[in-house]
Design a protein around this motif. Structure first.
Motif, mmCIF file in Angstrom:
data_model
loop_
_atom_site.group_PDB
_atom_site.id
_atom_site.type_symbol
_atom_site.label_atom_id
_atom_site.label_comp_id
_atom_site.label_asym_id
_atom_site.label_seq_id
_atom_site.Cartn_x
_atom_site.Cartn_y
_atom_site.Cartn_z
ATOM 1 N N MET A 38 -1.815 36.109 14.870
ATOM 2 C CA MET A 38 -1.162 36.931 14.160
ATOM 3 C C MET A 38 -0.220 36.319 13.059
ATOM 4 O O MET A 38 -0.039 36.691 12.010
ATOM 5 C CB MET A 38 -0.294 37.986 14.960
ATOM 6 N N GLU A 39 0.180 35.368 13.486
ATOM 7 C CA GLU A 39 1.291 34.396 12.507
ATOM 8 C C GLU A 39 0.392 33.963 11.353
ATOM 9 O O GLU A 39 0.771 33.978 10.294
ATOM 10 C CB GLU A 39 1.617 32.983 13.265
ATOM 11 N N ALA A 40 -0.944 33.640 11.577
ATOM 12 C CA ALA A 40 -1.660 33.318 10.347
ATOM 13 C C ALA A 40 -1.834 34.272 9.474
ATOM 14 O O ALA A 40 -1.830 34.104 7.960
ATOM 15 C CB ALA A 40 -2.981 32.519 10.973
ATOM 16 N N TRP A 41 -2.359 35.473 10.145
ATOM 17 C CA TRP A 41 -2.335 36.621 9.157
ATOM 18 C C TRP A 41 -1.181 37.045 8.296
ATOM 19 O O TRP A 41 -1.212 37.170 6.973
ATOM 20 C CB TRP A 41 -2.927 37.768 9.909
ATOM 21 N N MET A 42 0.111 36.890 9.033
ATOM 22 C CA MET A 42 1.133 37.309 8.363
ATOM 23 C C MET A 42 1.531 36.137 7.172
ATOM 24 O O MET A 42 2.167 36.390 6.210
ATOM 25 C CB MET A 42 2.367 37.233 9.378
ATOM 26 N N ARG A 43 1.225 35.042 7.426
ATOM 27 C CA ARG A 43 1.423 33.948 6.475
ATOM 28 C C ARG A 43 0.484 34.073 5.263
ATOM 29 O O ARG A 43 0.778 33.893 4.194
ATOM 30 C CB ARG A 43 1.036 32.616 6.994
ATOM 31 N N GLU A 44 -0.798 34.537 5.669
ATOM 32 C CA GLU A 44 -1.664 34.870 4.617
ATOM 33 C C GLU A 44 -1.175 36.153 3.623
ATOM 34 O O GLU A 44 -1.601 36.094 2.543
ATOM 35 C CB GLU A 44 -2.967 35.303 5.114
ATOM 36 N N GLY A 74 1.878 36.168 2.983
ATOM 37 C CA GLY A 74 2.941 35.719 2.118
ATOM 38 C C GLY A 74 4.361 35.948 2.942
ATOM 39 O O GLY A 74 5.383 35.691 2.191
ATOM 40 N N LEU A 75 4.113 36.585 4.171
ATOM 41 C CA LEU A 75 5.497 36.745 4.780
ATOM 42 C C LEU A 75 6.232 35.546 5.273
ATOM 43 O O LEU A 75 5.620 34.356 5.704
ATOM 44 C CB LEU A 75 5.227 37.786 6.068
ATOM 45 N N VAL A 76 7.572 35.684 5.306
ATOM 46 C CA VAL A 76 8.427 34.423 5.604
ATOM 47 C C VAL A 76 8.346 34.385 7.316
ATOM 48 O O VAL A 76 8.561 35.574 7.782
ATOM 49 C CB VAL A 76 9.671 34.796 5.028
ATOM 50 N N MET A 77 8.188 33.421 7.871
ATOM 51 C CA MET A 77 8.234 33.479 9.363
ATOM 52 C C MET A 77 9.399 32.659 9.979
ATOM 53 O O MET A 77 9.718 33.063 11.145
ATOM 54 C CB MET A 77 6.945 32.592 9.819
ATOM 55 N N ARG A 78 10.025 31.919 9.181
ATOM 56 C CA ARG A 78 11.457 31.268 9.702
ATOM 57 C C ARG A 78 12.485 31.388 8.646
ATOM 58 O O ARG A 78 12.382 31.352 7.459
ATOM 59 C CB ARG A 78 10.977 29.735 9.776
ATOM 60 N N LEU A 79 13.601 31.436 9.141
ATOM 61 C CA LEU A 79 14.780 31.812 8.121
ATOM 62 C C LEU A 79 14.958 30.354 7.399
ATOM 63 O O LEU A 79 15.167 30.563 6.245
ATOM 64 C CB LEU A 79 15.969 31.897 9.194
#
Length: 54
Positions: free
Chosen positions: A1-7, A9-14
């Motif tokens: 899911m993290e890969a999809w969210m990065r795809e 363009g969503l920020v994953m870390r502050l």
């Protein structure tokens, strides 16, 4: 899911937003906890969650 969210363009870390450890206390001071959740968080718990999100 993290890969999809990065795809997307969503920020994953502050840190990706430029947040540093020194900023966490101030961010926690600006949090307005709301009633009705699973658990009311203390300020210390909020700071810990922010720290884990760096």
């Amino acid at each position: 899911m993290e890969a999809w969210m990065r795809e997307l363009g969503l920020v994953m870390r502050l840190r990706e937003l430029g947040v540093t450890e020194d900023m966490l206390e101030g961010i926690a001071d600006g949090v307005f906890p709301m009633d009705g959740g699973y658990k009311a968080l203390s300020r210390e718990e909020i700071v810990q969650l922010l720290r884990e999100s760096l």
